[in-house]
Design an enzyme around this catalytic site. Structure first.
Site, PDB file in Angstrom:
ATOM      1  N   LYS A 243      31.534  37.229  42.306  1.00 53.34           N
ATOM      2  CA  LYS A 243      31.058  38.341  42.514  1.00 53.34           C
ATOM      3  C   LYS A 243      29.598  38.124  43.415  1.00 53.34           C
ATOM      4  O   LYS A 243      29.196  37.031  43.321  1.00 53.34           O
ATOM      5  CB  LYS A 243      30.679  39.349  41.391  1.00 53.34           C
ATOM      6  CG  LYS A 243      32.064  39.917  40.811  1.00 53.34           C
ATOM      7  CD  LYS A 243      31.698  40.939  40.124  1.00 53.34           C
ATOM      8  CE  LYS A 243      33.274  41.621  39.621  1.00 53.34           C
ATOM      9  NZ  LYS A 243      32.952  42.552  38.339  1.00 53.34           N
ATOM     10  N   ARG A 282      36.760  36.973  32.671  1.00 54.35           N
ATOM     11  CA  ARG A 282      37.843  37.191  33.415  1.00 54.35           C
ATOM     12  C   ARG A 282      37.727  36.450  34.778  1.00 54.35           C
ATOM     13  O   ARG A 282      36.496  36.713  35.387  1.00 54.35           O
ATOM     14  CB  ARG A 282      37.931  38.894  33.925  1.00 54.35           C
ATOM     15  CG  ARG A 282      39.004  39.171  34.937  1.00 54.35           C
ATOM     16  CD  ARG A 282      39.053  40.754  35.078  1.00 54.35           C
ATOM     17  NE  ARG A 282      40.138  41.107  36.192  1.00 54.35           N
ATOM     18  CZ  ARG A 282      39.773  41.169  37.376  1.00 54.35           C
ATOM     19  NH1 ARG A 282      38.773  40.872  37.915  1.00 54.35           N
ATOM     20  NH2 ARG A 282      40.886  41.558  38.202  1.00 54.35           N
TER      21      ARG A 282
END
Length: 304
Positions: A243, A282
């Site tokens: 991210k 994740r």
């Protein structure tokens, strides 16, 4: 037409994994490893995801990639057919289902524990019928009507992620006085919708929603406060992989690191999340995070 939908096959010609009978969500979850943080491998069957869109041109390719994630150490494979990057266009549920359902069917038939990454009730329901056991829903405050009732009726496990609205309008909503406290309060309100619909508490998994309606400073504050999320009594999922906040680490200069070069930072977050008691991380690069969560478990056991 989506190339995934046009593919003639629904799985690889051979599979090294045992074929297991179709089982309930709880049965599949009981087979997951205990005593360490789990690893959820990301399988995006999309042309436009932010770091790996368009990699799998056919159903066979996607299923083979899912099996590779399991070989690398994934406990769960998360199949998604719609990109949630900030500038992504929404697609129809029918298009999403053409992408994900054949892949979920084949992976579940091979004994893989599968989650579906979707905001759509109809897609979630069909994915559960195809063998998925967990709904990973990033919609947050925009949770679809009927989703709580579906979760209650099917007994599926459900990731309740924090987000303040549609993914295309995230940044203007990233205003907090105390990000951990406000995110928790907003998750509690969403949790009440689930509980009021009859969802069992033990089926709810909390996700602080890193990168959704948040700046880098908010993301770091949430990671530092993971213990406040685990104290709610629910399992906690951390989705930090590649991210934006990992592309501009504190103390570094120069341009942001491209998404595909953020796996080392992701691995560090996986280890720290595991040490803080996260139920699952994740990730895109499964092998490194699988090692990281085992290191965290060994570190903890060494102190005993």
């Amino acid at each position: 037409m989506d190339s995934l939908a046009a593919a003639p096959g629904t799985g690889p010609s051979t599979s090294p994994l045992p074929v297991l009978r179709r089982s309930s969500a709880d049965e599949r979850f009981r087979r997951l490893p205990a005593g360490r943080t789990l690893v959820m491998g990301i399988l995006n069957v999309t042309p436009d995801s932010f770091s790996d869109g368009g990699r799998f041109a056919t159903v066979d390719d996607a299923v083979a990639a899912g099996l590779d994630l399991v070989r690398a150490g994934a406990d769960i494979v998360d199949v998604g057919g719609e990109s949630t990057r900030p500038d992504a266009e929404r697609i129809s549920p029918a298009q999403e289902q053409r992408r994900v359902l054949p892949v979920i069917t084949a992976l579940a038939a091979a004994g893989v524990t599968v989650s579906v990454d979707t905001m759509n009730v109809e897609t979630a329901e069909k994915a559960l019928a195809a063998g998925a056991v967990l709904i990973n829903d990033v919609s947050g405050a925009a949770m679809a009507e009927g989703m709580p009732e579906l979760v209650a009726r099917t007994g599926a496990h459900y990731v309740l992620m924090h987000s303040r609205g549609p993914v295309r309008r995230q940044d203007p909503r990233a205003v907090y006085e105390d990000a951990p406290a406000e995110v928790l309060d907003e998750l509690r309100a969403l949790r009440r919708r689930l509980l009021d619909a009859g969802v069992a508490e033990e089926k709810i998994i909390l996700d602080p929603g890193l990168g959704f309606s948040k700046t880098a400073d908010h993301d770091w504050a949430l990671l530092h406060a993971l213990d406040r999320f685990t104290a709610e009594g629910h399992r906690v999922l951390v989705g930090a992989s590649r991210k934006r906040f990992l592309g501009t680490l504190p103390g570094t200069d120069g341009p942001a690191v491209p998404a595909q070069e953020r796996d080392a930072a992701t691995t560090a977050v996986s280890a720290l999340s595991a040490a803080a008691g996260a139920w699952c991380v994740r990730v895109h690069d499964v092998a490194s995070s699988a090692a990281a969560v085992r290191v965290a478990a060994a570190w903890r056991e060494g102190g005993q």
